[in-house]
Motif scaffolding. Structure first.
Motif, PDB file in Angstrom:
ATOM      1  N   ASN A 157       0.538  -1.372  -0.075  1.00 46.52           N
ATOM      2  CA  ASN A 157      -0.050   0.370  -0.238  1.00 46.52           C
ATOM      3  C   ASN A 157       0.664   1.016   0.168  1.00 46.52           C
ATOM      4  O   ASN A 157       0.250   2.538   0.124  1.00 46.52           O
ATOM      5  CB  ASN A 157      -0.950   0.339   0.870  1.00 46.52           C
ATOM      6  N   ASN A 158       2.318   1.249   0.273  1.00 48.84           N
ATOM      7  CA  ASN A 158       3.089   2.035   0.450  1.00 48.84           C
ATOM      8  C   ASN A 158       3.414   2.885  -0.961  1.00 48.84           C
ATOM      9  O   ASN A 158       4.420   3.630  -0.987  1.00 48.84           O
ATOM     10  CB  ASN A 158       3.909   2.425   1.330  1.00 48.84           C
ATOM     11  N   PHE A 159       3.452   2.488  -1.965  1.00 43.54           N
ATOM     12  CA  PHE A 159       3.957   2.700  -3.383  1.00 43.54           C
ATOM     13  C   PHE A 159       3.108   4.576  -3.806  1.00 43.54           C
ATOM     14  O   PHE A 159       2.343   4.301  -3.289  1.00 43.54           O
ATOM     15  CB  PHE A 159       3.284   1.718  -4.871  1.00 43.54           C
ATOM     16  N   LYS A 160       3.578   4.909  -4.339  1.00 39.43           N
ATOM     17  CA  LYS A 160       3.611   6.342  -4.764  1.00 39.43           C
ATOM     18  C   LYS A 160       1.681   6.514  -5.963  1.00 39.43           C
ATOM     19  O   LYS A 160       0.691   7.051  -5.501  1.00 39.43           O
ATOM     20  CB  LYS A 160       4.567   6.851  -5.950  1.00 39.43           C
ATOM     21  N   SER A 161       1.792   5.393  -6.796  1.00 37.43           N
ATOM     22  CA  SER A 161       0.236   4.782  -6.892  1.00 37.43           C
ATOM     23  C   SER A 161       0.486   3.247  -7.249  1.00 37.43           C
ATOM     24  O   SER A 161       1.021   2.629  -7.611  1.00 37.43           O
ATOM     25  CB  SER A 161       0.204   5.923  -8.216  1.00 37.43           C
ATOM     26  N   THR A 162      -1.250   2.755  -7.667  1.00 33.24           N
ATOM     27  CA  THR A 162      -1.390   1.759  -7.941  1.00 33.24           C
ATOM     28  C   THR A 162      -2.000   1.201  -8.816  1.00 33.24           C
ATOM     29  O   THR A 162      -3.503   2.166  -9.059  1.00 33.24           O
ATOM     30  CB  THR A 162      -1.497   1.274  -6.084  1.00 33.24           C
TER      31      THR A 162
END
Length: 302
Positions: A208-213
């Motif tokens: 969940n910590n990625f810049k965008s998904t």
């Protein structure tokens, strides 16, 4: 009305009991929703009572439905057993044979497996059902399934085929950031449903910590997006050799648990000759891919 029609109505009722959904029952029976609803209505009219309480969102069994459900499910199981016994009587290697497989396998090494199967059994018509769901193979009259993860069904044969790990990949055209979470992640919701755990340098990785998904529901779309440079993505290690000309491994220090792959089919006292031979071939051809360390890239990631 013929007795055969009564029999079909009770089988339809049993499948609805199994799924608690007329829509799902129609898919399993390969009939229209209207046909399934009509069979149920005919049965209810003939016996003079409702078997289900219907609402706009779901259905539930009435007291009368509860009484009939056990016998109907037994009838369904017996009909399947008779079908399996009937198939076991023939030694001919012809007719149809259906296999359900995850999309990740379907879009990587299974075409090679299927090519070998067609060469070995030229008179068999193979039906390939790709799905990331656990398909009810007995209900849908599917002969076999390749499953990721240990199967939980009772009265099924489970044959271990091999295992794999997950790797991060991206297109060479993607502007990859060494700070992992500054990247966009393209992820198959299979990983979300399974609640997989990953770590890098002994620290747990929170997806969940990625810049965008970007979330997709099957591997072919995921790989296509990765090839087009939309981000980085977790894919099965066995898929990489088939796309290594368009994607590369990133974050090689990723650690993931190994996942097991199994061949699954309903238990039969006397296995049909066709089922026996094709299962042995699938085990041989699939194991070659999953256990080839060079192909799976497990050696380089250990």
């Amino acid at each position: 009305m013929h007795r055969n029609d009564f029999y079909g109505e009770y089988l339809t009722f049993a499948v609805i009991c199994k799924t608690m959904s007329i829509t799902d029952a129609a898919k399993i029976l390969n009939k229209s929703k209207a046909h399934v609803s009509r069979q149920l209505s005919n049965l209810e009219a003939r016996i003079g009572t409702n078997l289900f309480i219907r609402s706009s969102r779901n259905i539930s069994l009435t007291d009368a439905g509860e009484v009939l459900m056990k016998d109907a499910l037994e009838l369904l199981a017996i009909s399947r057993e008779i079908d399996l016994k009937a198939m076991a009587l023939s030694n001919e290697l012809n007719g149809s044979f259906s296999i359900t497989i995850p999309t990740s396998i379907a879009t990587s090494f299974f075409p090679d497996v299927l090519g070998k199967l067609k060469k070995s059994y030229p008179n068999i018509t193979f039906e390939i059902v790709t799905s990331n769901n656990i398909e009810p193979i007995a209900l849908k009259n599917i002969d076999m399934a390749i499953r990721i993860g240990k199967p939980k069904e009772e009265n099924y044969v489970s044959i271990f085929l091999g295992h794999y790990r997950d790797i991060f990949v991206a297109s060479s055209s993607y502007n990859y950031s060494d700070k992992l979470f500054d990247n966009t992640i393209v992820i198959n919701n299979f990983y979300i449903r399974m609640k997989r755990k990953f770590s890098i340098n002994e620290k747990e990785l929170d997806l969940n910590n990625f810049k965008s998904t970007i979330i997709v529901n099957e591997t072919a779309t995921q790989l296509r997006l990765l090839e087009q440079g939309f981000g980085i993505g977790l894919i099965p290690s066995f898929a990489f050799p088939f796309y290594q000309n368009s994607i590369k491994i990133v974050a090689p220090n990723l650690v993931s648990d190994e996942l097991s792959v199994y061949l699954v089919y309903p238990y039969q006292k006397k296995l049909a000759n066709k089922t026996s031979k094709i299962s042995k071939s699938i085990v041989q051809y699939t194991t070659e891919h999953l256990n080839n360390k060079k192909d799976t890239t497990l050696t380089s990631l250990n």
